[in-house]
Write a protein that holds these residues in place. Structure first.
Motif, mmCIF file in Angstrom:
data_model
loop_
_atom_site.group_PDB
_atom_site.id
_atom_site.type_symbol
_atom_site.label_atom_id
_atom_site.label_comp_id
_atom_site.label_asym_id
_atom_site.label_seq_id
_atom_site.Cartn_x
_atom_site.Cartn_y
_atom_site.Cartn_z
ATOM 1 N N ILE A 98 28.442 36.881 -20.346
ATOM 2 C CA ILE A 98 29.680 37.190 -21.081
ATOM 3 C C ILE A 98 29.992 36.055 -22.057
ATOM 4 O O ILE A 98 30.330 36.292 -23.223
ATOM 5 N N GLU A 99 29.871 34.827 -21.596
ATOM 6 C CA GLU A 99 30.171 33.678 -22.466
ATOM 7 C C GLU A 99 29.176 33.567 -23.617
ATOM 8 O O GLU A 99 29.567 33.240 -24.739
ATOM 9 N N ILE A 100 27.899 33.843 -23.347
ATOM 10 C CA ILE A 100 26.892 33.758 -24.413
ATOM 11 C C ILE A 100 27.198 34.766 -25.518
ATOM 12 O O ILE A 100 27.008 34.494 -26.704
ATOM 13 N N ILE A 101 27.696 35.930 -25.126
ATOM 14 C CA ILE A 101 28.026 36.961 -26.120
ATOM 15 C C ILE A 101 29.327 36.630 -26.845
ATOM 16 O O ILE A 101 29.403 36.747 -28.070
ATOM 17 N N LEU A 102 30.342 36.214 -26.107
ATOM 18 C CA LEU A 102 31.676 36.053 -26.695
ATOM 19 C C LEU A 102 31.897 34.743 -27.448
ATOM 20 O O LEU A 102 32.552 34.739 -28.497
ATOM 21 N N LEU A 103 31.421 33.639 -26.918
ATOM 22 C CA LEU A 103 31.791 32.348 -27.505
ATOM 23 C C LEU A 103 31.377 32.180 -28.966
ATOM 24 O O LEU A 103 32.185 31.678 -29.766
ATOM 25 N N PRO A 104 30.182 32.588 -29.368
ATOM 26 C CA PRO A 104 29.872 32.461 -30.799
ATOM 27 C C PRO A 104 30.782 33.321 -31.680
ATOM 28 O O PRO A 104 31.190 32.886 -32.767
ATOM 29 N N VAL A 105 31.107 34.516 -31.209
ATOM 30 C CA VAL A 105 31.983 35.410 -31.978
ATOM 31 C C VAL A 105 33.379 34.799 -32.083
ATOM 32 O O VAL A 105 33.971 34.747 -33.170
ATOM 33 N N GLU A 106 33.892 34.342 -30.947
ATOM 34 C CA GLU A 106 35.229 33.733 -30.947
ATOM 35 C C GLU A 106 35.261 32.478 -31.816
ATOM 36 O O GLU A 106 36.222 32.268 -32.562
ATOM 37 N N SER A 107 34.231 31.659 -31.715
ATOM 38 C CA SER A 107 34.179 30.432 -32.520
ATOM 39 C C SER A 107 34.187 30.773 -33.995
ATOM 40 O O SER A 107 34.901 30.143 -34.787
#
Length: 154
Positions: A98-107
């Motif tokens: 979940i973090e690998i998918i979300l963190l780049p998008v959120e950043s």
């Protein structure tokens, strides 16, 4: 080294720990009692808080996290050791995915060059955790929706 603010421990790490423990026990069709769930989540989030302060590389923190969750599933939730290890590995792998998918998008959306740029700002850090917690909540809900277990099973 990550110095998580106490507000993030209470509003981010503790709810995340509750969801991780529910997810892991749900994999084996077990429903923890609220008492064991709260104790396990408190231990997990407090231990994680102190482990993050240690000067270990990021991967070492993850290995310690697997050990801590395994012990919580084994000693507090009374799963057998192999189930505890599988539950902790599956739980942390799901969280990592979940973090690998979300963190780049959120950043990208927040204009950060790296997700760790949010760490010094407790509000931004909490904001970035909300989608992760919602997705983890939905996955855990789906896991329990068709899961026949008894309240206080553990």
């Amino acid at each position: 080294m990550d110095k998580m603010p106490l507000i993030n421990l209470a509003l981010q790490s503790f709810p995340e720990s509750i969801l991780l423990l529910l997810f892991g026990s749900g994999l084996f069709k077990r429903c923890p009692s609220i008492y064991r769930l709260l104790i396990g989540a408190a231990l997990s989030s407090i231990i994680s808080y102190f482990i993050r302060r240690l000067p270990f590389p990021y991967g070492v923190h993850a290995l310690i996290g697997v050990a801590v969750l395994t012990l919580i599933f084994w000693l507090i939730f009374n799963l057998d050791f192999n189930q505890s290890l599988v539950a902790s590995l599956a739980t942390l792998a799901t969280l990592g995915a979940i973090e690998i998918i979300l963190l780049p998008v959120e950043s990208h959306l927040l204009g950060l060059s790296r997700f760790s740029d949010a760490w010094p700002d407790p509000k931004l850090r909490l904001l970035m955790a909300i989608p992760e917690l919602i997705i983890l909540l939905l996955i855990t809900y789906l896991l329990y929706r068709d899961n026949r277990c008894f309240k206080g099973d553990l």
